[in-house]
Design a protein around this motif. Sequence first.
Motif, PDB file in Angstrom:
ATOM      1  N   MET A   1       0.827  -1.210   0.000  1.00  0.00           N
ATOM      2  CA  MET A   1       0.000   0.000   0.000  1.00  0.00           C
ATOM      3  C   MET A   1       0.866   1.268   0.000  1.00  0.00           C
ATOM      4  N   LEU A   2       1.936   1.215   0.806  1.00  0.00           N
ATOM      5  CA  LEU A   2       2.842   2.374   0.839  1.00  0.00           C
ATOM      6  C   LEU A   2       3.489   2.595  -0.513  1.00  0.00           C
ATOM      7  N   THR A   3       3.840   1.485  -1.177  1.00  0.00           N
ATOM      8  CA  THR A   3       4.440   1.595  -2.508  1.00  0.00           C
ATOM      9  C   THR A   3       3.455   2.208  -3.489  1.00  0.00           C
ATOM     10  N   CYS A   4       2.205   1.779  -3.433  1.00  0.00           N
ATOM     11  CA  CYS A   4       1.173   2.317  -4.344  1.00  0.00           C
ATOM     12  C   CYS A   4       0.960   3.811  -4.115  1.00  0.00           C
ATOM     13  N   VAL A   5       0.837   4.193  -2.827  1.00  0.00           N
ATOM     14  CA  VAL A   5       0.628   5.615  -2.510  1.00  0.00           C
ATOM     15  C   VAL A   5       1.811   6.450  -2.977  1.00  0.00           C
ATOM     16  N   THR A   6       3.003   5.946  -2.725  1.00  0.00           N
ATOM     17  CA  THR A   6       4.207   6.675  -3.155  1.00  0.00           C
ATOM     18  C   THR A   6       4.239   6.834  -4.662  1.00  0.00           C
ATOM     19  N   THR A   7       3.853   5.760  -5.373  1.00  0.00           N
ATOM     20  CA  THR A   7       3.843   5.819  -6.841  1.00  0.00           C
ATOM     21  C   THR A   7       2.847   6.862  -7.340  1.00  0.00           C
ATOM     22  N   VAL A   8       1.649   6.867  -6.729  1.00  0.00           N
ATOM     23  CA  VAL A   8       0.634   7.850  -7.131  1.00  0.00           C
ATOM     24  C   VAL A   8       1.126   9.266  -6.890  1.00  0.00           C
ATOM     25  N   VAL A   9       1.740   9.475  -5.715  1.00  0.00           N
ATOM     26  CA  VAL A   9       2.249  10.820  -5.398  1.00  0.00           C
ATOM     27  C   VAL A   9       3.317  11.245  -6.391  1.00  0.00           C
ATOM     28  N   LEU A  10       4.202  10.304  -6.726  1.00  0.00           N
ATOM     29  CA  LEU A  10       5.251  10.629  -7.683  1.00  0.00           C
ATOM     30  C   LEU A  10       4.684  10.954  -9.061  1.00  0.00           C
ATOM     31  N   VAL A  11       3.663  10.210  -9.478  1.00  0.00           N
ATOM     32  CA  VAL A  11       3.023  10.480 -10.782  1.00  0.00           C
ATOM     33  C   VAL A  11       2.385  11.861 -10.786  1.00  0.00           C
ATOM     34  N   VAL A  12       1.689  12.206  -9.707  1.00  0.00           N
ATOM     35  CA  VAL A  12       1.056  13.527  -9.623  1.00  0.00           C
ATOM     36  C   VAL A  12       2.100  14.642  -9.686  1.00  0.00           C
ATOM     37  N   ILE A  13       3.187  14.454  -8.932  1.00  0.00           N
ATOM     38  CA  ILE A  13       4.264  15.462  -8.948  1.00  0.00           C
ATOM     39  C   ILE A  13       4.859  15.591 -10.344  1.00  0.00           C
ATOM     40  N   TYR A  14       5.045  14.474 -10.997  1.00  0.00           N
ATOM     41  CA  TYR A  14       5.606  14.489 -12.361  1.00  0.00           C
ATOM     42  C   TYR A  14       4.698  15.259 -13.315  1.00  0.00           C
ATOM     43  N   LEU A  15       3.380  15.009 -13.224  1.00  0.00           N
ATOM     44  CA  LEU A  15       2.432  15.702 -14.116  1.00  0.00           C
ATOM     45  C   LEU A  15       2.425  17.201 -13.859  1.00  0.00           C
ATOM     46  N   ILE A  16       2.505  17.592 -12.588  1.00  0.00           N
ATOM     47  CA  ILE A  16       2.508  19.027 -12.257  1.00  0.00           C
ATOM     48  C   ILE A  16       3.752  19.703 -12.808  1.00  0.00           C
ATOM     49  N   VAL A  17       4.906  19.044 -12.580  1.00  0.00           N
ATOM     50  CA  VAL A  17       6.171  19.618 -13.079  1.00  0.00           C
ATOM     51  C   VAL A  17       6.158  19.692 -14.594  1.00  0.00           C
ATOM     52  N   LYS A  18       5.621  18.664 -15.226  1.00  0.00           N
ATOM     53  CA  LYS A  18       5.571  18.663 -16.696  1.00  0.00           C
ATOM     54  C   LYS A  18       4.678  19.770 -17.214  1.00  0.00           C
TER      55      LYS A  18
END
Length: 274
Positions: A34-51
């Motif tokens: 679950m922690l891995t999934c949440v971390t992945t989602v957070v990283l994807v969101v951050i990536y989209l914002i930066v992009k």
Amino acid sequence: MGMSSPSWDSLVRQNNTASRRRKRRRRQRLMLWMLTCVTTVVLVVIYLIVKDIAKTPTEAAPAALSSPAGPLSSPSGRHRTAPKPKPPPPTAATGPRVTDASSGLSYRLVPSPWRQGCPATLNTPMFSWSAGENAVAGQVVIGGSTIDWHGNACSGQLQQQFQYSGAADLEPTAMSLVGALDPAYYTGLVHDRTIEGSSTMQVSGHQAWMVRFLMTYPDAASEGLNWTSELGAVVVVDRGTGEAPAVFYVSVPANLGTANVTVLTDSLRLSSPP
């Protein structure tokens, strides 16, 4: 009643302990997943914002650079129309003019309160004006009579009393006219005359000479004047061989705006004789 053997109890306890350990490991793996999934989602969101942030200026730049000279578009998609240029302010060469067919001169008609016509009282045996304009500066009492005192601009041909044989006589003729105008028009008031300037000029390509003078009235208050000085000028224009020179005379009391002297002299034009 029988008793359980020690070996059996030990086996049961070991099984229970192993079961608890397996459950704990499963819970740990689940939490880690679950922690891995949440971390992945957070990283994807951050990536989209930066992009998105990095993408915005790079897309706007080509739009701005693609048509540097083209008209800008408003949000509604309609082109903005360029503002219409304002008409130039009136100058000495524009606006209504006074035309003197006798002398060939024309000049600016100053706005109200100025009006066409040279005051008839300025025509004397020495001076004859064929066109002009005037404005009333106020009233003065001369010799017991109350009369209107004008600012005026008048034109005509040089009278025969003034000798003239060619363009070389322009300056002395202009100075002679100023000297003759003083007693003819200003003797009714106490005044002093100062020559402000004497210079050559051109009027429509013709040689000319201008003398500017200043009249000051030291007794203006006691004489009831609304002005203490008056700026004037005389311009003599050579019209060519066989033609009498053209003469322009302007005199403006301070309360009518002495800047009009420059406006009028700058506006002078001379038409060719028929």
